[in-house]
Structures are given as structure tokens and as C-alpha cells.
Design an enzyme around this catalytic site. Structure first.
Site, short mmCIF file in Angstrom:
data_model
loop_
_atom_site.label_atom_id
_atom_site.label_comp_id
_atom_site.label_asym_id
_atom_site.label_seq_id
_atom_site.Cartn_x
_atom_site.Cartn_y
_atom_site.Cartn_z
N GLU A 129 -3.01 -4.46 -3.22
CA GLU A 129 -3.25 -5.98 -4.33
C GLU A 129 -3.71 -5.14 -5.34
O GLU A 129 -2.99 -5.38 -6.68
CB GLU A 129 -4.52 -6.05 -3.75
CG GLU A 129 -4.55 -7.30 -2.45
CD GLU A 129 -5.19 -5.60 -1.54
OE1 GLU A 129 -5.38 -5.01 -1.33
OE2 GLU A 129 -5.65 -6.30 -0.26
N ASN A 143 1.44 -1.26 0.07
CA ASN A 143 0.30 -0.15 -0.06
C ASN A 143 0.70 1.55 -0.04
O ASN A 143 1.85 1.26 0.68
CB ASN A 143 -0.93 0.27 1.01
CG ASN A 143 -0.21 -0.26 3.07
OD1 ASN A 143 0.58 -0.92 2.68
ND2 ASN A 143 -0.92 0.37 3.36
N GLU A 176 0.60 4.84 0.72
CA GLU A 176 -0.55 6.59 1.53
C GLU A 176 -0.18 7.71 0.26
O GLU A 176 1.23 7.72 0.10
CB GLU A 176 -0.84 6.16 2.62
CG GLU A 176 -1.11 5.20 3.04
CD GLU A 176 -1.15 5.10 4.28
OE1 GLU A 176 -2.48 4.05 4.94
OE2 GLU A 176 -1.36 5.55 5.15
N CYS A 223 -9.87 -3.88 -4.67
CA CYS A 223 -9.40 -4.43 -5.36
C CYS A 223 -9.78 -6.44 -5.01
O CYS A 223 -9.11 -6.28 -6.40
CB CYS A 223 -8.47 -4.73 -3.99
SG CYS A 223 -6.68 -3.64 -4.00
N CYS A 265 -9.75 -5.16 0.20
CA CYS A 265 -11.16 -4.05 0.12
C CYS A 265 -11.82 -4.79 -1.03
O CYS A 265 -11.56 -5.56 -2.40
CB CYS A 265 -10.74 -2.87 0.09
SG CYS A 265 -9.87 -2.39 -1.67
N CYS A 292 -3.89 0.20 -2.25
CA CYS A 292 -3.70 -0.74 -2.21
C CYS A 292 -2.78 -2.02 -2.22
O CYS A 292 -2.51 -1.17 -3.53
CB CYS A 292 -5.20 -1.49 -2.26
SG CYS A 292 -6.27 -1.38 -1.53
ZN LIG Z 1 -8.07 -2.27 -1.51
#
Ligand SMILES: [Zn+2]
Length: 133
Positions: free
Chosen positions: A59, A46, A48, A91, A88, A57
Site C-alpha cells: 500500500e 510489498n 522485502e 499504511c 497494517c 508494504c
Molecule cells: Zn502496511
């Protein structure tokens, strides 16, 4: 068919990748790894941003890296987090775009626990290219 050796390699790669996560705001580091048709494993973390909405993310980072390198099909996924968090919804949908059948998703945590689920279990009745006829 994803072998036990490949499963272990996916988990190991996701766990190692997690160390490179850039998560200064959530402090929720995530590492992911995807297995491609040629046996190659591509990792993601991930990433940010101070402008939170621009974060991505682990993935999707892995999938986009793989696609950029020419891959079009995912055979398996591993995701490593602090506490076994699952991918999530965004993803899940992105990963489903690059599968033609259900694939294993290995969820691991910092304690070394690994549990296996599958992408279609996480995203039943997903929307796919077949709907765009
Ligand atoms: Zn995700």
C-alpha cells in the site's frame, strides 16, 4: 464516488500487481492499487529485504509512487493477499494523509473473494494535517 467499474478495475489491478511482489522471506505476497482523482490507478507490491526492517508494504509503495508522480488525493484502495489480510496500521495512516473524506477499501483474497470496508473504519480518529495547526 467510486463506480462499480472502478472498483472492479482496482481489484483486478491489485490482483495482477501481487504477482510482482518481492516477498522471499514472509512468502506473503501483497498487491495493492489506489484510484486517483484523474481516474488513474497506481499499483504497489510489498518489497522485502534481507535486512527485514527495510521492507515496505504494497500500500505504501503505491501511495509513494502516486505522490512521486504528482498525485495528492486517493479516492479508493484495493489490497489483494493470500487470505484477505487488511492494511497494517502504518499504511492506514499513510493512506489517510492523502484523503479528504472516507474512501472505500476493497480487501480481496486469492480465492477471488472481495469485501468492502473503508479507510476511516480501519483507522478511526486518525491523526491528520488538521492537528498540526
Ligand atoms: Zn502496511
Amino acid at each position: 464516488m467510486v463506480t462499480e467499474i472502478q472498483r472492479n478495475a482496482l481489484v483486478s489491478a491489485a490482483r495482477q500487481a501481487r504477482e510482482h511482489a518481492y516477498a522471499p522471506y514472509s512468502n506473503y505476497a501483497v498487491g495493492s492499487a489506489i484510484l486517483l482523482e484523474d481516474g488513474q490507478i497506481v499499483t504497489g507490491v510489498n518489497v522485502e529485504n534481507a535486512s527485514y526492517g527495510l521492507s515496505i508494504c504494497a500500500e505504501r509503495t503505491a501511495v509513494f509512487k502516486a505522490v512521486a508522480a504528482g498525485a495528492r488525493r486517493i479516492l479508493g484502495v484495493a489490497v489483494c493477499t493470500l487470505n484477505g489480510g487488511t492494511p497494517c496500521g502504518a499504511c492506514r495512516q499513510v493512506m489517510a494523509e492523502f484523503t479528504t473524506e472516507d474512501v472505500p477499501v476493497l480487501i480481496c483474497d486469492e480465492q477471488g473473494n472481495v469485501r468492502e470496508t473503508s479507510l476511516y473504519s480501519l483507522l478511526p480518529e486518525h491523526f491528520g494535517p488538521g492537528h498540526l495547526v
